[in-house]
Design a protein around this motif. Structure first.
Motif, short mmCIF file in Angstrom:
data_model
loop_
_atom_site.label_atom_id
_atom_site.label_comp_id
_atom_site.label_asym_id
_atom_site.label_seq_id
_atom_site.Cartn_x
_atom_site.Cartn_y
_atom_site.Cartn_z
N ASP A 114 0.83 -1.21 0.00
CA ASP A 114 0.00 0.00 0.00
C ASP A 114 0.87 1.26 0.00
N HIS A 115 0.49 2.21 -0.86
CA HIS A 115 1.11 3.53 -0.94
C HIS A 115 2.57 3.51 -1.39
N SER A 116 2.95 2.44 -2.09
CA SER A 116 4.33 2.33 -2.56
C SER A 116 4.55 3.03 -3.90
N ALA A 117 3.50 3.64 -4.45
CA ALA A 117 3.63 4.34 -5.73
C ALA A 117 3.13 5.78 -5.57
N ALA A 118 4.01 6.65 -5.08
CA ALA A 118 3.63 8.07 -4.99
C ALA A 118 3.45 8.62 -6.40
N LEU A 119 2.44 9.47 -6.58
CA LEU A 119 2.12 10.01 -7.90
C LEU A 119 1.85 11.50 -7.80
N SER A 196 11.02 16.21 -2.61
CA SER A 196 10.47 17.09 -3.64
C SER A 196 11.07 16.71 -4.98
N ALA A 197 10.22 16.68 -6.00
CA ALA A 197 10.67 16.25 -7.33
C ALA A 197 10.11 17.19 -8.38
N SER A 198 10.92 17.44 -9.40
CA SER A 198 10.57 18.42 -10.43
C SER A 198 10.95 17.91 -11.81
N ILE A 199 10.18 18.37 -12.80
CA ILE A 199 10.60 18.26 -14.20
C ILE A 199 11.09 19.64 -14.60
N GLY A 200 12.37 19.75 -14.93
CA GLY A 200 12.94 21.07 -15.15
C GLY A 200 12.80 21.89 -13.88
N ASP A 201 12.21 23.07 -13.99
CA ASP A 201 12.01 23.91 -12.81
C ASP A 201 10.57 23.84 -12.29
N ARG A 202 9.82 22.84 -12.74
CA ARG A 202 8.41 22.71 -12.36
C ARG A 202 8.26 21.62 -11.30
N GLU A 203 8.03 22.02 -10.06
CA GLU A 203 7.89 21.06 -8.97
C GLU A 203 6.54 20.35 -9.05
N LEU A 204 6.57 19.02 -9.01
CA LEU A 204 5.34 18.23 -9.10
C LEU A 204 5.07 17.41 -7.85
N LEU A 205 6.12 17.11 -7.08
CA LEU A 205 5.97 16.34 -5.85
C LEU A 205 6.63 17.08 -4.70
N ASN A 206 5.96 17.06 -3.54
CA ASN A 206 6.53 17.62 -2.33
C ASN A 206 5.76 17.04 -1.15
N PHE A 207 6.37 16.07 -0.47
CA PHE A 207 5.65 15.41 0.63
C PHE A 207 6.64 14.88 1.67
N ASP A 208 6.10 14.51 2.82
CA ASP A 208 6.91 14.11 3.97
C ASP A 208 6.90 12.60 4.17
N ILE A 209 7.96 12.14 4.83
CA ILE A 209 8.08 10.75 5.27
C ILE A 209 7.80 10.69 6.77
N ARG A 210 6.98 9.74 7.16
CA ARG A 210 6.65 9.60 8.58
C ARG A 210 6.82 8.16 9.04
#
Length: 210
Positions: A114-119, A196-210
């Motif tokens: 479960d939740h192993s594929a962040a999108l 946090s993950a980006s394509i070029g300068d466009r950030e698409l992912l930003n989340f925390d690990i708990r």
């Protein structure tokens, strides 16, 4: 909706994975496996490290979304089956993967939980990124430190080759997601990390690990 993940699609990561788990580089066709829809982690929700693993690794990947139904697609026509991309994290229980590789077992326990594929909540149309899926750069930062840089020009199997291959075995349907492989630089996540993950300068992912 299917989540199809491509393994060992960047040479440097394939070498890296040899050190982490063993195994062999793909020959002739891409290595691929499936995750269930329950693996999706959406909307930049936090990822909770599961209790059954002591070594969960991040793997940042370009994600291609299929936009029409297709079967036995020729590589030269594959471009018609997608027009937007996003980013994802293929979370992997590396300790369980190592055990699976050693014993010749399937990978579901280490890859399909479960939740192993962040999108990413957002997908970007290719025309807004220059139009060429094989000329993109994406990055992953953890706590502000650059960990992965992926250049799709360095894929061992192009997106069109992947689609042509997959569609020989299964029908691709609207909304199917293809995680196209991760570059070198994978490693463990820890509670308190921010990804946090980006394509070029466009950030698409930003989340925390708990």
């Amino acid at each position: 909706m299917k989540i199809i993940c491509i393994g060992r699609n960047y040479a440097a990561h394939s070498e890296e994975l040899d050190r982490l788990t063993g195994g062999a580089a793909p020959e002739g066709e891409p290595v691929w496996f499936l995750k269930p829809d329950t693996a999706l982690l959406r909307n930049n929700d936090p990822f909770y490290i599961p209790s059954f693993s002591q070594e969960v690794h991040y793997e940042c990947e370009l994600v291609v979304k299929i936009n029409r139904v297709g079967k036995s697609i020729s590589e030269r026509f594959a471009r018609r089956y997608y027009d937007e991309v996003g980013l994802g994290i293929d979370f992997t229980a590396r300790d369980l993967q190592r055990e699976a590789v050693d014993k010749g077992l399937p990978w579901e326990r280490c890859k399909a939980f479960d939740h192993s594929a962040a999108l990413s909540p957002e997908f970007v149309r290719l025309e807004g990124l220059g139009g060429n899926v094989q000329n993109l750069e994406f990055t992953l930062d953890i706590n502000g430190e650059r960990r992965q840089v992926g250049r799709t020009s360095e894929m061992l199997f192009s997106v069109d080759q992947i689609i042509a291959c997959l569609s020989q075995y299964m029908t691709l349907k609207i909304g199917d997601l293809i995680y196209t492989g991760t570059p070198a630089g994978v490693g463990p996540v820890h509670p308190g990390d921010t990804l946090s993950a980006s394509i070029g300068d466009r950030e698409l992912l930003n989340f925390d690990i708990r």
